[in-house]
Scaffold this motif. Structure first.
Motif, short mmCIF file in Angstrom:
data_model
loop_
_atom_site.label_atom_id
_atom_site.label_comp_id
_atom_site.label_asym_id
_atom_site.label_seq_id
_atom_site.Cartn_x
_atom_site.Cartn_y
_atom_site.Cartn_z
N ILE A 29 -10.14 -6.31 -87.31
CA ILE A 29 -9.24 -7.41 -87.31
C ILE A 29 -9.37 -8.36 -88.33
O ILE A 29 -8.48 -9.06 -88.65
N THR A 64 7.09 -7.67 -79.59
CA THR A 64 6.43 -8.61 -79.47
C THR A 64 5.01 -7.92 -79.03
O THR A 64 4.15 -8.15 -79.27
N THR A 65 5.25 -7.13 -77.79
CA THR A 65 4.02 -6.44 -77.17
C THR A 65 3.26 -5.82 -78.26
O THR A 65 1.94 -5.90 -78.43
N VAL A 81 -2.63 -7.33 -83.38
CA VAL A 81 -3.44 -8.59 -83.88
C VAL A 81 -4.66 -8.84 -82.83
O VAL A 81 -5.46 -9.65 -82.95
N GLY A 82 -4.80 -8.04 -81.85
CA GLY A 82 -5.93 -8.05 -80.78
C GLY A 82 -5.59 -8.87 -79.77
O GLY A 82 -6.59 -9.41 -78.99
N LEU A 83 -4.37 -9.49 -79.46
CA LEU A 83 -4.10 -10.46 -78.50
C LEU A 83 -3.80 -9.91 -77.05
O LEU A 83 -3.90 -10.42 -76.04
N MET A 84 -3.80 -8.41 -77.29
CA MET A 84 -3.34 -7.67 -75.98
C MET A 84 -4.17 -6.63 -76.16
O MET A 84 -3.95 -5.96 -76.98
N LYS A 85 -4.82 -6.04 -74.96
CA LYS A 85 -5.32 -4.66 -74.83
C LYS A 85 -4.55 -3.42 -74.96
O LYS A 85 -3.59 -3.49 -74.39
N ARG A 133 1.22 -8.04 -80.57
CA ARG A 133 0.20 -8.53 -79.84
C ARG A 133 -0.93 -7.64 -79.90
O ARG A 133 -2.11 -7.79 -79.93
N MET A 134 -0.60 -6.31 -79.78
CA MET A 134 -1.71 -5.26 -79.77
C MET A 134 -2.39 -5.05 -81.13
O MET A 134 -3.37 -4.97 -81.26
N LYS A 183 -14.05 -6.27 -84.56
CA LYS A 183 -14.28 -7.51 -85.57
C LYS A 183 -14.03 -7.03 -86.93
O LYS A 183 -13.70 -7.79 -87.63
N LYS A 223 1.23 0.85 -73.59
CA LYS A 223 0.70 -0.33 -72.87
C LYS A 223 1.57 -0.07 -71.78
O LYS A 223 2.65 0.13 -71.27
#
Length: 305
Positions: free
Chosen positions: A77, A45-46, A52-56, A49-50, A74, A13
């Motif tokens: 997840i 945390t980063t 669970v799909g909350l961050m690219k 987030r990746m 889809k 990232k």
């Protein structure tokens, strides 16, 4: 052979030309409890987030049961359930109504499945009470139940025992282990409580400065029977020199004691060497290597998130 539930392959990232996460590669199997730990700002945390799909994801990929977060989002997840710290619940509704409400968001969740999860987490008695009357531990259990409704392959828990008393911590530990076995779920736990991680996890991954430093079994140290030794001896400096020169042991002075690590079976030979060289030994203390020792050996720091 265990089935891989989640695999990270070269995950990186970058934000504003700064690399936050660099080339993370590891896998978690179904039925495994995996501890994800690291110092403050390490990138836990980063990474979550990746996951669970909350961050690219900038580079690499994350796959859940072989489905790519990047190209099959889809489908991928749907295999994840997650709780970050305290679950968000409606206090004026009963536990059952909370679960029914969340179940409406995902097609196909039946009352039978809700009841199955309730039983799995031992919530048959309080499930019809208002959530506002629940203890913190009971709220955590209801949050886990909510995350399990759609039968995920991977359950991600960020600080699942945060704020709980010792009884609540033990209770959550027991249910997490039960989930891994009975639901065959891969559980990923991020926590700063290393003693809890040691009690509950099968393996750990340690991250530092956005890079994976190591993954290992929590029981590696006990298998190797490495013990921490504290030796009260005089003169201490001479004892340290003898241990290094004659037994290749990396001993050091720790608050006036000679400190080192070795297999328990070698202690008599070490003591013999020292006494034959007129080193006075007053006391020997032994302790098994802990996860906390491993953690600080690896990261060389004294703050964890």
């Amino acid at each position: 052979m265990a089935e891989t539930a989640m695999a990270l392959d070269g995950v990186s990232k970058t934000i504003r030309n700064k690399t936050i996460i660099s080339d993370l590669t590891f896998a978690i199997d179904k039925g495994e409890v995996f501890g994800f730990i690291g110092p403050n700002g390490a990138g836990k945390t980063t990474t979550i987030r990746m996951m669970v799909g909350l961050m690219k994801i900038s580079d690499g990929d994350i796959r859940i049961l072989g489905k790519s977060i990047k190209s099959d989002f889809k489908e991928a997840i749907q295999g994840i359930g997650a709780i970050v710290e305290n679950p968000e619940l409606y206090p004026f509704m009963s536990g059952w109504k909370n679960l029914k409400h969340f179940a409406r968001m995902i097609p196909g969740i039946t009352d039978e499945r809700i009841l199955e999860v309730v039983r799995l987490l031992g919530m048959e008695k309080p499930i019809n009470e208002k959530v506002g009357r629940y203890s913190l531990g009971m709220r955590q259990r209801l949050g886990i139940a909510q995350a399990l409704l759609h039968e995920p392959s991977v359950l991600i828990l960020d600080e699942p025992t945060n704020g709980l008393d010792p009884a609540g911590m033990r209770e959550i530990r027991q249910y997490i282990r039960r989930l891994a076995v009975e639901e065959n779920v891969a559980v990923i736990i991020s926590s700063h409580l290393l003693s809890e991680i040691e009690l509950i996890c099968d393996r750990i991954g340690i991250i530092k400065n956005g890079e994976l430093v190591t993954t290992q079994s929590v029981h590696d140290n006990s298998d190797q029977q490495l013990s921490k030794i504290q030796l009260e001896a005089a003169p201490a400096e001479r004892a340290i020199q003898l241990l290094k020169s004659q037994h290749d042991i990396d001993a050091s002075d720790q608050d006036g004691s000679v400190a080192f690590k070795c297999e328990k079976e070698t202690i008599p030979a070490l003591v013999k060497t020292l006494t034959e060289q007129d080193i006075a030994i007053y006391q020997i203390k032994t302790a098994n290597e802990t996860l906390e020792d491993t953690f600080f050996d690896v990261i060389g720091a004294n703050t964890i998130e």
